[in-house]
Design an enzyme around this catalytic site. Structure first.
Site, short mmCIF file in Angstrom:
data_model
loop_
_atom_site.label_atom_id
_atom_site.label_comp_id
_atom_site.label_asym_id
_atom_site.label_seq_id
_atom_site.Cartn_x
_atom_site.Cartn_y
_atom_site.Cartn_z
N ASN A 103 59.31 67.14 49.57
CA ASN A 103 59.21 66.66 48.20
C ASN A 103 59.25 65.15 48.07
O ASN A 103 58.64 64.59 47.18
CB ASN A 103 60.34 67.25 47.35
CG ASN A 103 60.24 66.80 45.91
OD1 ASN A 103 59.27 67.12 45.22
ND2 ASN A 103 61.21 66.01 45.45
N ASP A 201 58.62 60.21 45.29
CA ASP A 201 58.11 61.59 45.22
C ASP A 201 56.71 61.67 45.83
O ASP A 201 55.79 60.97 45.41
CB ASP A 201 58.07 62.04 43.76
CG ASP A 201 57.72 63.51 43.64
OD1 ASP A 201 58.62 64.32 43.82
OD2 ASP A 201 56.53 63.82 43.41
N ASP A 203 53.04 62.65 46.71
CA ASP A 203 51.88 63.17 45.98
C ASP A 203 51.16 64.17 46.88
O ASP A 203 50.34 63.79 47.71
CB ASP A 203 50.95 62.01 45.59
CG ASP A 203 49.72 62.49 44.83
OD1 ASP A 203 49.54 63.73 44.69
OD2 ASP A 203 48.94 61.64 44.37
N ASP A 232 62.72 72.98 51.42
CA ASP A 232 63.62 72.35 50.46
C ASP A 232 62.91 72.11 49.12
O ASP A 232 61.74 71.72 49.09
CB ASP A 232 64.08 71.01 51.06
CG ASP A 232 65.11 70.31 50.18
OD1 ASP A 232 66.12 70.94 49.85
OD2 ASP A 232 64.88 69.13 49.83
N HIS A 236 60.05 71.67 42.85
CA HIS A 236 59.53 70.33 42.53
C HIS A 236 58.22 70.02 43.27
O HIS A 236 57.78 68.88 43.28
CB HIS A 236 60.57 69.27 42.90
CG HIS A 236 61.94 69.58 42.37
ND1 HIS A 236 62.26 69.43 41.04
CD2 HIS A 236 63.06 70.07 42.96
CE1 HIS A 236 63.53 69.80 40.85
NE2 HIS A 236 64.02 70.19 42.00
N GLU A 262 63.82 77.21 48.83
CA GLU A 262 64.93 76.95 47.93
C GLU A 262 64.38 76.68 46.54
O GLU A 262 63.83 75.61 46.29
CB GLU A 262 65.74 75.74 48.40
CG GLU A 262 66.91 75.43 47.47
CD GLU A 262 67.07 73.95 47.15
OE1 GLU A 262 68.12 73.59 46.62
OE2 GLU A 262 66.15 73.15 47.43
CA CA Z 1 57.69 66.55 43.68
#
Ligand code: CA
Length: 481
Positions: A103, A201, A203, A232, A236, A262
């Site tokens: 992530n 974060d 992409d 993980d 997100h 998760e």
């Molecule tokens: Ca993300």
């Protein structure tokens, strides 16, 4: 095949002594003895310092091999020790799962200037200012590793958002602006769009990023001979990327790579939808069951124990679920703190270890203790052995009281002396008469946990009154010596 048992081989507050891989090597015989068949290791790559758990991942190719972030080994040890650990686990019949953080990245080597727009942290679909040039920590050049294993260098184009503008000192959620840039659309809907969690974060729609992460994972899984992955923070990460990633690894590395994700939510409908969206290519941790355990532990006799499996993933989707009691995130002091109180832990473990459905996960902190505290190994060991040796065959429930439930595993001829009666109480001492069939007439049964000291001789219907003390669990099974 023996009942499967996953072991989470770490907790949050391990000493940063770079000796954890060696600790686990030494634990292998005990893990095998208590019936562990798979171990989930913490993220093994270099994080922001030697104290980093690995979840603030800096360089996915540095498994404790290069001097970066002022250390060669990671918090857990070196790449060579990790290879030895995997070999030792395999010799013990234990499969090894890698923790994979896709992530975000942390601890960039340099800042860059680029265009970004601040969005409302409570609703990331809403812009709260004009696009502006900011200075962000997004350039990863890995000076300590150079080009070994990969020449890829990360820059702002490979990220979707960051949380800090070095030029102004401002914090927030800054979505990086550019052609084909934006948050992933298929992510958790909390906060409007929960693509952004922390750090820089990634992409995952950028073609170069996809290529690099595929190449990295192929290298990582192959080099260390991992048997599976714990992914993980999947809530997100864009779902199409996650699906493609798993399919690609099953093509490139091993067709039967095990995957558990998760997805931290107690919303069963959301979990089912997610499993469907990723074509059931992974299992999910049963976060909903964990919260039921936490509530039962806190409410005690006010909780209706007959409802402990209500609205859980294991109830609606038993084939795609890892059941657990606690983990490194739910332990005290951590972001998702929701720790199951100690008195209820044996009950909770009985409910994940001895039932037919779910792939149960034993938490390092529960067994060995967290932050120097004493673990529950002595209490959990009989339950673990009951899973390994006795918890086979069809299951039958006797959820007979608000504060007392029992269930039977009828046994399987393949496992001598298998079959058990598990009875739990969150109130006073209680008991229930259960018939196990005439073929068990005359057998002597005892409580494996040692909580009850009497022995039972089963009547002509194979029946007996099975008793449990208040606020605990008993596991009755045939005495075979
Ligand atoms: Ca993300």
């Amino acid at each position: 095949m023996l009942n499967g048992l996953l072991f989470q081989g770490f907790c949050w507050y391990l000493p940063a002594d770079s000796r954890h891989w060696r600790r686990l090597i030494n634990m292998a015989p005990e893990l095998k003895e208590i019936g562990v068949t798979g171990i989930w290791l913490p993220p093994a790559y270099k994080g922001t310092s030697v104290f980093d758990t690995g979840y603030s991942a800096y360089d996915l190719y540095d498994i404790g091999e290069f001097r970066q972030k002022d250390t060669i080994p990671t918090k857990y040890g070196t790449a060579t020790e990790l290879q030895q650990l995997v070999a030792v686990m395999h010799e013990s019949g234990i499969r090894v799962y890698a923790d994979v953080v896709l992530n975000h990245k942390a601890g960039a080597d340099e800042t860059e200037r680029f265009m970004a727009v601040p969005v409302d942290p409570k609703d990331r679909t809403v812009e709260i200012g004009e696009p502006r040039e900011i200075e962000g920590w997004t350039k990863f050049t890995f000076p300590g590793r150079g080009d070994k294993y990969s020449q890829f260098k990360w820059t702002f184009e490979h990220f979707a958002a960051i949380d800090f503008d070095q030029a102004t000192g401002q914090t927030g959620v800054f979505r990086i602006v550019g052609e084909n840039k934006g948050f992933g659309m298929a992510v958790d809907p909390e906060y409007g769009n929960y693509d952004y969690l922390m750090h820089a974060d990634i992409d995952t729609s950028h073609p170069d990023v996809i290529r690099e992460l595929y190449n990295w994972a192929e290298w990582y899984l192959s080099r260390f001979d991992f048997d599976g992955m714990r992914l993980d923070a999947v809530k997100h990460i864009d779902e199409p990327f996650m699906l493609g990633f798993i399919e690609e690894m099953r093509k490139r590395v091993k067709s039967d790579i095990y995957v558990v994700g998760e997805y931290w939510t107690a919303d069963i409908e959301r979990m089912r939808q997610y499993l469907d969206n990723v074509h059931y290519h992974m299992q999910l941790f049963d976060v909903a069951l964990h919260f039921n355990f936490e509530r039962a532990a806190n409410e005690g006799s006010a909780f209706d124990l007959r409802e402990v499996f209500d609205n859980t993933l294991v109830q609606v989707n038993p084939l795609n679920v890892v059941t657990f009691v606690d983990n490194h995130d739910s332990q005290p002091g951590q972001a998702l703190e929701s720790f199951v109180a100690d008195w209820f832990k044996p009950l909770a473990y009985a409910l994940i270890l001895l039932r037919r459905d779910g792939y149960p996960c034993l938490f390092y902190g529960d067994y060995y203790g967290i932050a120097g505290g004493e673990g529950l190994a002595d209490v959990l060991r009989p339950l673990l052995l009951a899973r390994k040796e006795r918890a086979y065959g069809p299951e039958k429930d006797y959820f007979f009281d608000k504060n007392a439930i029992a269930f039977v595993r009828e046994g399987d001829l393949k496992y001598p002396h298998s079959g058990l009666v598990c009875i739990l109480s969150t109130g006073a001492e209680n008991s229930v008469y259960i018939e196990l069939g005439a073929d068990r007439f005359g057998q002597t049964w005892y409580d494996m946990t040692g909580n009850r000291s009497e022995q039972l001789v089963l009547d002509e219907k194979g029946g007996a009154d099975f008793t449990v003390n208040g606020r605990t669990v008993s596991v009755w099974t045939e005495k075979n010596c």
